[in-house]
Design an enzyme around this catalytic site. Structure first.
Site, PDB file in Angstrom:
ATOM      1  N   LYS A   1     -10.526 -15.451   3.882  1.00 34.18           N
ATOM      2  CA  LYS A   1     -11.737 -16.166   4.293  1.00 34.18           C
ATOM      3  C   LYS A   1     -12.975 -15.286   4.227  1.00 34.18           C
ATOM      4  O   LYS A   1     -14.065 -15.752   3.873  1.00 34.18           O
ATOM      5  CB  LYS A   1     -11.561 -16.723   5.700  1.00 34.18           C
ATOM      6  CG  LYS A   1     -11.150 -15.679   6.720  1.00 34.18           C
ATOM      7  CD  LYS A   1     -10.778 -16.301   8.028  1.00 34.18           C
ATOM      8  CE  LYS A   1     -10.095 -15.291   8.939  1.00 34.18           C
ATOM      9  NZ  LYS A   1      -8.717 -14.977   8.513  1.00 34.18           N
TER      10      LYS A   1
ATOM     11  N   ARG B   1       0.817  -1.219   0.000  1.00 35.59           N
ATOM     12  CA  ARG B   1       0.000   0.000   0.000  1.00 35.59           C
ATOM     13  C   ARG B   1       0.846   1.262   0.000  1.00 35.59           C
ATOM     14  O   ARG B   1       0.481   2.253  -0.625  1.00 35.59           O
ATOM     15  CB  ARG B   1      -0.936  -0.002   1.210  1.00 35.59           C
ATOM     16  CG  ARG B   1      -2.059  -1.017   1.131  1.00 35.59           C
ATOM     17  CD  ARG B   1      -3.054  -0.796   2.265  1.00 35.59           C
ATOM     18  NE  ARG B   1      -4.190  -1.701   2.176  1.00 35.59           N
ATOM     19  CZ  ARG B   1      -4.234  -2.886   2.755  1.00 35.59           C
ATOM     20  NH1 ARG B   1      -3.201  -3.317   3.465  1.00 35.59           N
ATOM     21  NH2 ARG B   1      -5.296  -3.667   2.640  1.00 35.59           N
TER      22      ARG B   1
ATOM     23  N   ILE C   1      -3.125 -26.257   8.834  1.00 38.43           N
ATOM     24  CA  ILE C   1      -3.808 -27.548   8.845  1.00 38.43           C
ATOM     25  C   ILE C   1      -4.410 -27.830   7.470  1.00 38.43           C
ATOM     26  O   ILE C   1      -5.218 -27.046   6.971  1.00 38.43           O
ATOM     27  CB  ILE C   1      -4.932 -27.569   9.902  1.00 38.43           C
ATOM     28  CG1 ILE C   1      -4.377 -27.268  11.292  1.00 38.43           C
ATOM     29  CG2 ILE C   1      -5.639 -28.921   9.905  1.00 38.43           C
ATOM     30  CD1 ILE C   1      -5.446 -27.109  12.345  1.00 38.43           C
TER      31      ILE C   1
ATOM     32  N   GLY D   1       0.631 -11.409  21.162  1.00 38.59           N
ATOM     33  CA  GLY D   1       0.486 -11.368  19.714  1.00 38.59           C
ATOM     34  C   GLY D   1      -0.554 -12.324  19.155  1.00 38.59           C
ATOM     35  O   GLY D   1      -0.668 -12.481  17.933  1.00 38.59           O
TER      36      GLY D   1
ATOM     37  N   LYS E   1     -15.145 -18.985   8.343  1.00 41.61           N
ATOM     38  CA  LYS E   1     -14.554 -20.305   8.114  1.00 41.61           C
ATOM     39  C   LYS E   1     -15.627 -21.387   8.101  1.00 41.61           C
ATOM     40  O   LYS E   1     -15.535 -22.344   7.309  1.00 41.61           O
ATOM     41  CB  LYS E   1     -13.511 -20.574   9.195  1.00 41.61           C
ATOM     42  CG  LYS E   1     -12.319 -19.626   9.120  1.00 41.61           C
ATOM     43  CD  LYS E   1     -11.411 -19.752  10.329  1.00 41.61           C
ATOM     44  CE  LYS E   1     -10.240 -18.775  10.247  1.00 41.61           C
ATOM     45  NZ  LYS E   1      -9.397 -18.798  11.455  1.00 41.61           N
TER      46      LYS E   1
END
Length: 438
Positions: free
Chosen positions: A109, A50, A140, A191, A209
């Site tokens: 997502k 950006r 995963i 975090g 999801k």
């Protein structure tokens, strides 16, 4: 037609943040292995950002690769990797990439859950691929097994912990006894949570999801707006303690399932906190980890577990998609697109089958339990267990009734709770939580 030449496949990254930096690093450090696996080398041709002039030395990306002209970068790419997030700008760039003949890998997502059909249609129109393994549960591998490995089976249910932030928070509440605000602050300091944790703690992230998982598992278009969503902001340390007393724990679950109704089969997609017994495999998922439990007709029960977020784990899933897309380009053709032939109705939350754990503050006098039991009976809800704890204060003797129901339609359970709140004998409905996994 196959392409056996050694002309590099050009990769453009849209987004140079933590995940983008990790993808760029892996492309460089694993270049020889990736070329051997694909049949052609991969060349990173640019990273769209950006703002120009920002110090990005920590990413390890060649400064010459950064550009603020994303549109121009699309003209030089065979594979475009979208990692900027958001809806409108990301959709605009993905569609533009497909129009130019580039296949797309994304971790977005929110966009897939809101407007996946538009992206699938564009991919089909232009004969390119759309892959998005990193959009659900980080490293995963869950989307490809559902879409490909279980393509010959009938999936009945997908239940999972798909948001690492909320799992960390609930796990910390369970192990430390602390309240929600303190554990959210702890997650932020480590975090695991953003400065504004709304998307996580209110369930928006998990709902997106769940929409993707439902769409793939049941071959039906499910949008995030059709997913029933409840976050964890109402969970108290007392709720977590109550679960522990039941040999259970509290998790924020994404639950996607086929549901038989009098009108036929439908899809239920929901996200909400629930108590699950400690014997269930999902109960042992700790910290910021994710896990998805799949129940299929022939394959039975399958569980996928691992890190659900973070730069390297997410980049691993992104890179896996890049390799898959690159292989199809080298071999000719393209991978699987949207399969929504079933077109099952998406059911309202009231049609979901679940169980409730209800805590009531009641007057401690004869007839109270009978009155409470009659409310459950009136709604056709069967009681599994009742426990009473007696207390008292200056207002007279009081008791707490803790009731766990058998499985019933959520609409009947909700109506039961509403009716209980109106009883003269009930001072307060102090807690209501669903019970899953047993």
């Amino acid at each position: 037609m196959t392409d056996s030449g050694q002309t590099p496949l050009r990769v453009a990254l849209l987004g140079g943040g933590v995940v983008g930096g990790a993808v760029a690093r892996m492309l460089a450090t694993q270049a020889d292995d990736l070329a051997a696996r694909i049949g052609r080398p991969l060349q990173l041709v640019g990273v769209a950002v950006r703002r120009a002039g920002k110090d990005r030395s920590e990413t390890g990306i060649d400064p010459e690769l950064f550009t603020t002209d994303a549109e121009a970068l699309l003209d030089r790419a065979d594979i475009v990797v979208e990692l900027i997030g958001g809806i409108d700008r990301a959709r605009e760039l993905i569609l533009a990439a497909m129009e130019r003949g580039a296949s797309v890998v994304t971790a977005n997502k929110a966009l897939l859950a809101e407007d996946g059909p538009t992206l699938y249609a564009a991919a089909a129109e232009h004969g390119v691929d759309l892959y998005y393994e990193a959009a659900v549960a980080g490293a995963i591998p869950i989307l490809r097994p559902i879409r490909d490995s279980l393509a010959g089976d009938s999936i009945q249910r997908v239940i999972g912990i798909v948001n690492g932030t909320t799992n960390f928070v609930l796990d910390a509440m369970d192990t430390s006894g602390a309240g929600l605000p303190e554990t959210v602050e702890q997650a932020q300091s480590l975090g695991y949570a953003e400065a504004d944790p709304t998307a996580d703690v209110e369930g928006f992230d998990a709902a997106a999801k769940a929409a993707i998982l439902s769409s793939l598992a049941f071959h039906t278009r499910v949008a995030s707006s059709q997913v029933h969503r409840e976050g964890i902001t109402s969970i108290s340390s007392r709720d977590v303690q109550a679960a522990r007393e039941m040999d259970a724990t509290v998790k924020l679950l994404a639950i996607c399932e086929r549901v038989e109704t009098p009108a036929g089969v439908g899809v239920s997609a929901r996200v909400h906190p629930a108590m699950i017994p400690l014997t269930h495999p999902l109960a042992s998922v700790r910290g910021a980890y994710n896990a998805v439990f799949v129940e299929a007709e022939a394959a039975g029960q399958l569980m996928f577990y691992g890190q659900g977020a973070g730069g390297d784990p997410t980049a691993s899933a992104v890179l896996g998609d890049i390799v898959a897309v690159a292989r199809t380009r080298v071999g000719g053709g393209h991978g699987p697109g949207e399969i929504a032939y079933a077109d099952l109705p998406v059911l309202p939350m009231g049609e979901a089958i679940t169980r409730y754990h209800v805590s009531l503050d009641v007057a401690d006098r004869p007839g109270v339990l009978a009155a409470v039991a009659q409310v459950f009976s009136d709604q056709g809800v069967s009681i599994e267990t009742v426990r009473q704890e007696v207390g008292g204060d200056g207002g007279g003797p009081r008791a707490e009734l803790i009731i766990v129901t058998h499985a019933a339609r959520d609409a009947a359970l909700t109506a039961t709770v509403t009716a209980l709140a109106g009883l003269d004998q009930v001072n307060e409905v102090t807690s209501v939580m669903r019970v899953e996994g047993s």
